[in-house]
Design a protein around this motif. Structure first.
Motif, PDB file in Angstrom:
ATOM      1  N   LEU A 154       0.195 -13.543  38.215  1.00 10.22           N
ATOM      2  CA  LEU A 154      -0.061 -14.510  39.284  1.00 10.22           C
ATOM      3  C   LEU A 154      -0.699 -15.784  38.748  1.00 10.22           C
ATOM      4  O   LEU A 154      -0.444 -16.878  39.257  1.00 10.22           O
ATOM      5  CB  LEU A 154      -0.968 -13.874  40.345  1.00 10.22           C
ATOM      6  CG  LEU A 154      -0.331 -12.768  41.186  1.00 10.22           C
ATOM      7  CD1 LEU A 154      -1.359 -12.163  42.117  1.00 10.22           C
ATOM      8  CD2 LEU A 154       0.852 -13.309  41.977  1.00 10.22           C
ATOM      9  N   ALA A 155      -1.554 -15.643  37.720  1.00  7.86           N
ATOM     10  CA  ALA A 155      -2.173 -16.830  37.133  1.00  7.86           C
ATOM     11  C   ALA A 155      -1.168 -17.664  36.341  1.00  7.86           C
ATOM     12  O   ALA A 155      -1.266 -18.896  36.293  1.00  7.86           O
ATOM     13  CB  ALA A 155      -3.343 -16.421  36.238  1.00  7.86           C
ATOM     14  N   LEU A 156      -0.197 -17.000  35.709  1.00  7.25           N
ATOM     15  CA  LEU A 156       0.788 -17.727  34.897  1.00  7.25           C
ATOM     16  C   LEU A 156       1.917 -18.317  35.729  1.00  7.25           C
ATOM     17  O   LEU A 156       2.606 -19.231  35.262  1.00  7.25           O
ATOM     18  CB  LEU A 156       1.381 -16.795  33.839  1.00  7.25           C
ATOM     19  CG  LEU A 156       0.440 -16.341  32.723  1.00  7.25           C
ATOM     20  CD1 LEU A 156       1.172 -15.393  31.785  1.00  7.25           C
ATOM     21  CD2 LEU A 156      -0.098 -17.543  31.950  1.00  7.25           C
ATOM     22  N   THR A 157       2.143 -17.767  36.936  1.00  8.46           N
ATOM     23  CA  THR A 157       3.269 -18.238  37.740  1.00  8.46           C
ATOM     24  C   THR A 157       3.182 -19.730  38.054  1.00  8.46           C
ATOM     25  O   THR A 157       4.182 -20.453  37.901  1.00  8.46           O
ATOM     26  CB  THR A 157       3.358 -17.410  39.031  1.00  8.46           C
ATOM     27  OG1 THR A 157       3.569 -16.042  38.689  1.00  8.46           O
ATOM     28  CG2 THR A 157       4.505 -17.889  39.903  1.00  8.46           C
ATOM     29  N   PRO A 158       2.017 -20.274  38.515  1.00 16.60           N
ATOM     30  CA  PRO A 158       1.985 -21.734  38.752  1.00 16.60           C
ATOM     31  C   PRO A 158       2.243 -22.554  37.492  1.00 16.60           C
ATOM     32  O   PRO A 158       2.892 -23.607  37.561  1.00 16.60           O
ATOM     33  CB  PRO A 158       0.564 -21.961  39.291  1.00 16.60           C
ATOM     34  CG  PRO A 158       0.130 -20.630  39.814  1.00 16.60           C
ATOM     35  CD  PRO A 158       0.763 -19.615  38.928  1.00 16.60           C
ATOM     36  N   LEU A 163       5.854 -26.073  34.667  1.00 15.41           N
ATOM     37  CA  LEU A 163       6.608 -26.407  33.465  1.00 15.41           C
ATOM     38  C   LEU A 163       8.091 -26.542  33.770  1.00 15.41           C
ATOM     39  O   LEU A 163       8.768 -27.451  33.257  1.00 15.41           O
ATOM     40  CB  LEU A 163       6.370 -25.327  32.405  1.00 15.41           C
ATOM     41  CG  LEU A 163       7.083 -25.520  31.060  1.00 15.41           C
ATOM     42  CD1 LEU A 163       6.635 -26.823  30.408  1.00 15.41           C
ATOM     43  CD2 LEU A 163       6.805 -24.343  30.131  1.00 15.41           C
ATOM     44  N   ALA A 164       8.605 -25.635  34.610  1.00 15.37           N
ATOM     45  CA  ALA A 164      10.018 -25.719  34.971  1.00 15.37           C
ATOM     46  C   ALA A 164      10.314 -27.003  35.731  1.00 15.37           C
ATOM     47  O   ALA A 164      11.326 -27.677  35.486  1.00 15.37           O
ATOM     48  CB  ALA A 164      10.409 -24.494  35.805  1.00 15.37           C
ATOM     49  N   ASP A 165       9.429 -27.363  36.672  1.00 18.30           N
ATOM     50  CA  ASP A 165       9.634 -28.612  37.418  1.00 18.30           C
ATOM     51  C   ASP A 165       9.566 -29.823  36.491  1.00 18.30           C
ATOM     52  O   ASP A 165      10.370 -30.773  36.624  1.00 18.30           O
ATOM     53  CB  ASP A 165       8.575 -28.735  38.521  1.00 18.30           C
ATOM     54  CG  ASP A 165       8.733 -27.649  39.572  1.00 18.30           C
ATOM     55  OD1 ASP A 165       9.847 -27.087  39.678  1.00 18.30           O
ATOM     56  OD2 ASP A 165       7.728 -27.343  40.267  1.00 18.30           O
ATOM     57  N   THR A 166       8.629 -29.799  35.548  1.00 19.45           N
ATOM     58  CA  THR A 166       8.501 -30.920  34.619  1.00 19.45           C
ATOM     59  C   THR A 166       9.736 -31.064  33.749  1.00 19.45           C
ATOM     60  O   THR A 166      10.259 -32.163  33.534  1.00 19.45           O
ATOM     61  CB  THR A 166       7.255 -30.732  33.743  1.00 19.45           C
ATOM     62  OG1 THR A 166       6.103 -30.589  34.580  1.00 19.45           O
ATOM     63  CG2 THR A 166       7.069 -31.922  32.827  1.00 19.45           C
ATOM     64  N   LEU A 167      10.228 -29.924  33.232  1.00 17.96           N
ATOM     65  CA  LEU A 167      11.431 -29.972  32.394  1.00 17.96           C
ATOM     66  C   LEU A 167      12.655 -30.390  33.208  1.00 17.96           C
ATOM     67  O   LEU A 167      13.543 -31.083  32.692  1.00 17.96           O
ATOM     68  CB  LEU A 167      11.659 -28.601  31.747  1.00 17.96           C
ATOM     69  CG  LEU A 167      10.628 -28.173  30.706  1.00 17.96           C
ATOM     70  CD1 LEU A 167      10.959 -26.790  30.168  1.00 17.96           C
ATOM     71  CD2 LEU A 167      10.557 -29.180  29.563  1.00 17.96           C
ATOM     72  N   ALA A 168      12.702 -29.949  34.479  1.00 13.79           N
ATOM     73  CA  ALA A 168      13.834 -30.365  35.315  1.00 13.79           C
ATOM     74  C   ALA A 168      13.799 -31.873  35.567  1.00 13.79           C
ATOM     75  O   ALA A 168      14.848 -32.535  35.580  1.00 13.79           O
ATOM     76  CB  ALA A 168      13.813 -29.596  36.632  1.00 13.79           C
ATOM     77  N   ASP A 169      12.599 -32.425  35.775  1.00 13.87           N
ATOM     78  CA  ASP A 169      12.496 -33.875  35.986  1.00 13.87           C
ATOM     79  C   ASP A 169      12.780 -34.658  34.704  1.00 13.87           C
ATOM     80  O   ASP A 169      13.249 -35.794  34.768  1.00 13.87           O
ATOM     81  CB  ASP A 169      11.094 -34.229  36.505  1.00 13.87           C
ATOM     82  CG  ASP A 169      10.835 -33.632  37.880  1.00 13.87           C
ATOM     83  OD1 ASP A 169      11.819 -33.354  38.596  1.00 13.87           O
ATOM     84  OD2 ASP A 169       9.648 -33.423  38.222  1.00 13.87           O
ATOM     85  N   ALA A 170      12.483 -34.032  33.552  1.00 12.28           N
ATOM     86  CA  ALA A 170      12.653 -34.738  32.274  1.00 12.28           C
ATOM     87  C   ALA A 170      13.943 -34.333  31.570  1.00 12.28           C
ATOM     88  O   ALA A 170      14.010 -34.365  30.338  1.00 12.28           O
ATOM     89  CB  ALA A 170      11.449 -34.463  31.366  1.00 12.28           C
ATOM     90  N   SER A 171      14.956 -33.933  32.318  1.00 11.21           N
ATOM     91  CA  SER A 171      16.204 -33.504  31.678  1.00 11.21           C
ATOM     92  C   SER A 171      16.884 -34.608  30.878  1.00 11.21           C
ATOM     93  O   SER A 171      17.449 -34.342  29.810  1.00 11.21           O
ATOM     94  CB  SER A 171      17.165 -32.955  32.746  1.00 11.21           C
ATOM     95  OG  SER A 171      17.400 -33.927  33.747  1.00 11.21           O
ATOM     96  N   PRO A 172      16.879 -35.900  31.319  1.00  7.37           N
ATOM     97  CA  PRO A 172      17.485 -36.931  30.441  1.00  7.37           C
ATOM     98  C   PRO A 172      16.778 -37.054  29.100  1.00  7.37           C
ATOM     99  O   PRO A 172      17.429 -37.175  28.050  1.00  7.37           O
ATOM    100  CB  PRO A 172      17.351 -38.217  31.277  1.00  7.37           C
ATOM    101  CG  PRO A 172      17.238 -37.750  32.687  1.00  7.37           C
ATOM    102  CD  PRO A 172      16.482 -36.464  32.615  1.00  7.37           C
ATOM    103  N   GLU A 173      15.441 -36.986  29.124  1.00  7.71           N
ATOM    104  CA  GLU A 173      14.710 -37.061  27.852  1.00  7.71           C
ATOM    105  C   GLU A 173      15.001 -35.855  26.978  1.00  7.71           C
ATOM    106  O   GLU A 173      15.143 -35.981  25.744  1.00  7.71           O
ATOM    107  CB  GLU A 173      13.204 -37.179  28.127  1.00  7.71           C
ATOM    108  CG  GLU A 173      12.769 -38.534  28.665  1.00  7.71           C
ATOM    109  CD  GLU A 173      13.096 -38.699  30.141  1.00  7.71           C
ATOM    110  OE1 GLU A 173      13.536 -37.691  30.740  1.00  7.71           O
ATOM    111  OE2 GLU A 173      12.926 -39.811  30.670  1.00  7.71           O
ATOM    112  N   LEU A 174      15.089 -34.685  27.585  1.00  3.74           N
ATOM    113  CA  LEU A 174      15.425 -33.494  26.801  1.00  3.74           C
ATOM    114  C   LEU A 174      16.816 -33.610  26.189  1.00  3.74           C
ATOM    115  O   LEU A 174      17.044 -33.194  25.051  1.00  3.74           O
ATOM    116  CB  LEU A 174      15.344 -32.249  27.688  1.00  3.74           C
ATOM    117  CG  LEU A 174      13.947 -31.826  28.133  1.00  3.74           C
ATOM    118  CD1 LEU A 174      14.041 -30.633  29.071  1.00  3.74           C
ATOM    119  CD2 LEU A 174      13.093 -31.467  26.918  1.00  3.74           C
TER     120      LEU A 174
END
Length: 287
Positions: A154-158, A163-174
């Protein structure tokens, strides 16, 4: 010349006929019993059949209502979509040229590991049994461990979701990073392959030169161990004897330390949180 088989005698024919008749009778009796059970179960006269049909209709209606809910339909769609993606992803892998060497490697590994698995099977069974006994003995601790694991998840889920949201927003940079890494590493791959071939050749030569001395060293170590085995056994016997002599003293010291710890805990608890039932002493002085 082939001999003509003899015909069965009259007694054998009668015995086979009786056996066939007995088996047929047993089958008919069994079918009759099954039919009688079904009739008694579904007979509306005694109420059991009507009750069974009513329960079946209610269960069917509840299942239909549950499956028709939006949540169930969404879950079904997600399951079908996941299975479709797995099939679409896995089908090209099965016919890809890379799968042929992978299958050959798996076949070679299986053929090589089968004798090893047969040799270690008794040890694995013994280890599995001991591990099962350990888990059964430690079963009171499993709920606490499960609670700790659930808390950690539960502590790691947020963090994972963020991290998933950040990577999804930064997909062009990735994508730019991946393209840059590909462009930088692609010219180096041929050199790496050549270096790997040279390293493999040098490593093979070193291994061939090292194996004979290593074999001699292993044989010498085995001979030394065999010669010193009685001394090792005697040392183990002495150590076990010393532990057996010290065991009563250790148990007594542990029990005494436990009693002292319990008494200290009681005194500390009484000093920190005194009971409210204590009386109030009033001192009266005459003047």
């Amino acid at each position: 010349m082939a001999t003509i088989p003899s015909l069965p005698s009259r007694d054998e024919v009668l015995r086979m006929a009786r056996s066939t008749t007995d088996i047929t009778g047993q089958l008919l009796d069994t079918a009759g019993n099954i039919t009688r059970i079904a009739i008694n179960t579904l007979d509306p006269r005694d109420g059991s059949g009507a009750e069974a049909l009513r329960v079946l209709r209610e269960t069917t209606a509840e299942l239909a209502e549950a499956s028709a809910s939006p949540q169930a339909q969404e879950a079904f769609y997600r399951i079908v979509d996941t299975l479709t993606r797995l099939g679409t992803t896995g089908a090209p892998l099965a016919v890809h040229p890379v799968s042929a060497p992978a299958q050959a490697l798996l076949t070679v590994l299986g053929d090589s590991l089968l004798p090893v698995l047969d040799a270690v099977e008794p040890a694995v069974e013994e280890f599995t049994t001991a591990l099962g006994d350990l888990v059964e003995a430690a079963s009171p601790l499993l709920p606490a461990a499960a609670g700790v694991a659930a808390g950690v998840l539960l502590a790691l889920t947020p963090l994972i979701r963020a991290l998933a949201d950040t990577l999804a927003d930064a997909s062009p940079e990735l994508r730019r990073v991946a393209e840059a890494l590909t462009a930088a590493l692609a010219p180096l791959l041929p050199f790496q392959v050549a270096l790997a071939q040279r390293a493999a050749s040098a490593g093979g030569n070193i291994l061939r030169a090292t194996l004979p001395p290593l074999a001699d060293l292993t044989e010498a170590a085995a001979a030394t161990t065999k010669a010193t085995a009685p001394m090792l056994v005697a040392g183990e016997e002495l150590l076990l004897s010393a532990l057996e002599r010290v065991q009563p003293t250790l148990l007594a010291a542990t029990s005494r330390a436990g009693r002292v710890a319990r008494a200290t805990a009681v005194r500390v608890t009484a000093a920190v949180s005194p009971s409210a039932d204590q009386g109030v002493v009033v001192a009266v002085s005459t003047t």
